[in-house]
Design a protein around this motif. Structure first.
Motif, PDB file in Angstrom:
ATOM      1  N   ALA A   9       7.232   3.693   4.782  1.00 18.04           N
ATOM      2  CA  ALA A   9       6.975   4.661   3.415  1.00 18.04           C
ATOM      3  C   ALA A   9       6.663   3.381   2.387  1.00 18.04           C
ATOM      4  N   GLU A  10       7.446   2.535   2.259  1.00 17.17           N
ATOM      5  CA  GLU A  10       7.218   1.322   1.382  1.00 17.17           C
ATOM      6  C   GLU A  10       5.892   0.723   1.617  1.00 17.17           C
ATOM      7  N   ASP A  11       5.684   0.522   2.770  1.00 17.91           N
ATOM      8  CA  ASP A  11       4.040  -0.141   2.924  1.00 17.91           C
ATOM      9  C   ASP A  11       3.040   0.877   2.562  1.00 17.91           C
ATOM     10  N   ILE A  12       3.294   2.176   2.791  1.00 20.34           N
ATOM     11  CA  ILE A  12       2.041   3.266   2.441  1.00 20.34           C
ATOM     12  C   ILE A  12       2.099   3.097   0.886  1.00 20.34           C
ATOM     13  N   ILE A  13       3.135   3.252   0.244  1.00 20.37           N
ATOM     14  CA  ILE A  13       3.086   2.989  -1.309  1.00 20.37           C
ATOM     15  C   ILE A  13       2.390   1.638  -1.741  1.00 20.37           C
ATOM     16  N   GLY A  17      -2.098   1.347  -3.534  1.00 21.03           N
ATOM     17  CA  GLY A  17      -1.983   0.550  -4.910  1.00 21.03           C
ATOM     18  C   GLY A  17      -0.558   0.572  -5.391  1.00 21.03           C
ATOM     19  N   GLY A  18       0.616   0.972  -4.974  1.00 20.59           N
ATOM     20  CA  GLY A  18       1.665   1.003  -5.805  1.00 20.59           C
ATOM     21  C   GLY A  18       1.791   2.559  -6.386  1.00 20.59           C
ATOM     22  N   ILE A  19       3.122   2.370  -6.989  1.00 20.47           N
ATOM     23  CA  ILE A  19       3.594   3.766  -7.422  1.00 20.47           C
ATOM     24  C   ILE A  19       2.771   3.994  -8.679  1.00 20.47           C
ATOM     25  N   GLU A  20       2.250   3.136  -9.647  1.00 16.76           N
ATOM     26  CA  GLU A  20       1.505   3.458 -10.708  1.00 16.76           C
ATOM     27  C   GLU A  20      -0.030   3.797 -10.398  1.00 16.76           C
ATOM     28  N   ASN A  21      -0.079   3.700  -9.139  1.00 14.47           N
ATOM     29  CA  ASN A  21      -1.551   4.292  -8.625  1.00 14.47           C
ATOM     30  C   ASN A  21      -1.595   5.717  -8.292  1.00 14.47           C
ATOM     31  N   ILE A  22      -0.437   6.155  -7.938  1.00 14.14           N
ATOM     32  CA  ILE A  22      -0.230   7.570  -7.412  1.00 14.14           C
ATOM     33  C   ILE A  22      -0.098   8.547  -8.788  1.00 14.14           C
ATOM     34  N   ILE A  74       8.685  10.827   6.107  1.00  8.47           N
ATOM     35  CA  ILE A  74       8.142   9.806   5.494  1.00  8.47           C
ATOM     36  C   ILE A  74       7.785  10.489   4.027  1.00  8.47           C
ATOM     37  N   TYR A  75       7.407  11.705   3.894  1.00  8.97           N
ATOM     38  CA  TYR A  75       7.173  12.321   2.564  1.00  8.97           C
ATOM     39  C   TYR A  75       8.490  11.839   1.775  1.00  8.97           C
ATOM     40  N   GLU A  76       9.477  12.523   2.086  1.00 10.45           N
ATOM     41  CA  GLU A  76      10.982  12.437   1.465  1.00 10.45           C
ATOM     42  C   GLU A  76      11.207  10.996   1.108  1.00 10.45           C
ATOM     43  N   LEU A  77      11.051  10.093   1.919  1.00 11.62           N
ATOM     44  CA  LEU A  77      11.213   8.734   1.703  1.00 11.62           C
ATOM     45  C   LEU A  77      10.514   8.162   0.613  1.00 11.62           C
ATOM     46  N   GLY A  80      11.446   9.726  -2.684  1.00  8.83           N
ATOM     47  CA  GLY A  80      12.857   8.991  -3.113  1.00  8.83           C
ATOM     48  C   GLY A  80      12.466   7.616  -3.718  1.00  8.83           C
ATOM     49  N   GLU A  81      11.560   7.069  -3.094  1.00 10.41           N
ATOM     50  CA  GLU A  81      11.108   5.651  -4.056  1.00 10.41           C
ATOM     51  C   GLU A  81      10.383   5.878  -5.079  1.00 10.41           C
ATOM     52  N   ILE A  82       9.552   6.712  -5.258  1.00 15.30           N
ATOM     53  CA  ILE A  82       8.671   7.174  -6.621  1.00 15.30           C
ATOM     54  C   ILE A  82       9.544   8.032  -7.595  1.00 15.30           C
ATOM     55  N   GLY A  83      10.482   8.592  -7.071  1.00 13.68           N
ATOM     56  CA  GLY A  83      11.302   9.693  -7.970  1.00 13.68           C
ATOM     57  C   GLY A  83      10.738  10.853  -7.602  1.00 13.68           C
ATOM     58  N   ASN A  84      11.475  12.055  -7.866  1.00 10.92           N
ATOM     59  CA  ASN A  84      11.230  13.368  -7.709  1.00 10.92           C
ATOM     60  C   ASN A  84      10.341  13.968  -8.648  1.00 10.92           C
TER      61      ASN A  84
END
Length: 122
Positions: A9-13, A17-22, A74-77, A80-84
């Protein structure tokens, strides 16, 4: 959940391009469906080398990462990383209404099953 799911999940983020790109993230039965702010930030090769990823592709304005039956974990993880909290407002950057996005997503979910239904004679 498997131990490696958190790393995946961390690698996918990281590789989208990172949280800021989503802008937004949803999922269907087998895929994560990202709406990204800047598609060139994607590291396609790295995403496809993540063990849980079967395939990744850009289609219908979305970046889709095919995970398979463990997509919900994976979606839930990732959430959890990017916030709900919602990642975008009711209107996207290109003024596409949320209803149009929902219809597009529903259409994309059922499109792969059309051939199966046709072959089955339904």
């Amino acid at each position: 959940m498997k131990q490696n799911d958190k790393k995946s999940a961390e690698d996918i983020i990281k590789y989208v391009g990172g949280i800021e790109n989503i802008s937004s993230l949803t999922h269907c039965v087998t895929r994560l469906r990202f709406v990204l702010k800047d598609m060139p930030k994607i590291s396609q090769k790295n995403i496809e080398n993540i063990p849980v990823v079967m395939k990744a592709l850009e289609t219908s304005g979305q970046y889709q990462v095919v995970i398979g039956p463990r997509v919900t974990d994976i979606y839930e993880l990732i959430m959890g990383e990017i916030g709900n909290e919602p990642l975008e407002s009711d209107v996207t950057e290109n003024n596409e209404k949320i209803v149009d996005k929902i219809m597009s997503t529903i259409s994309a979910i059922f499109t792969p099953y059309i051939n199966i239904l046709a072959a089955a004679g339904c």
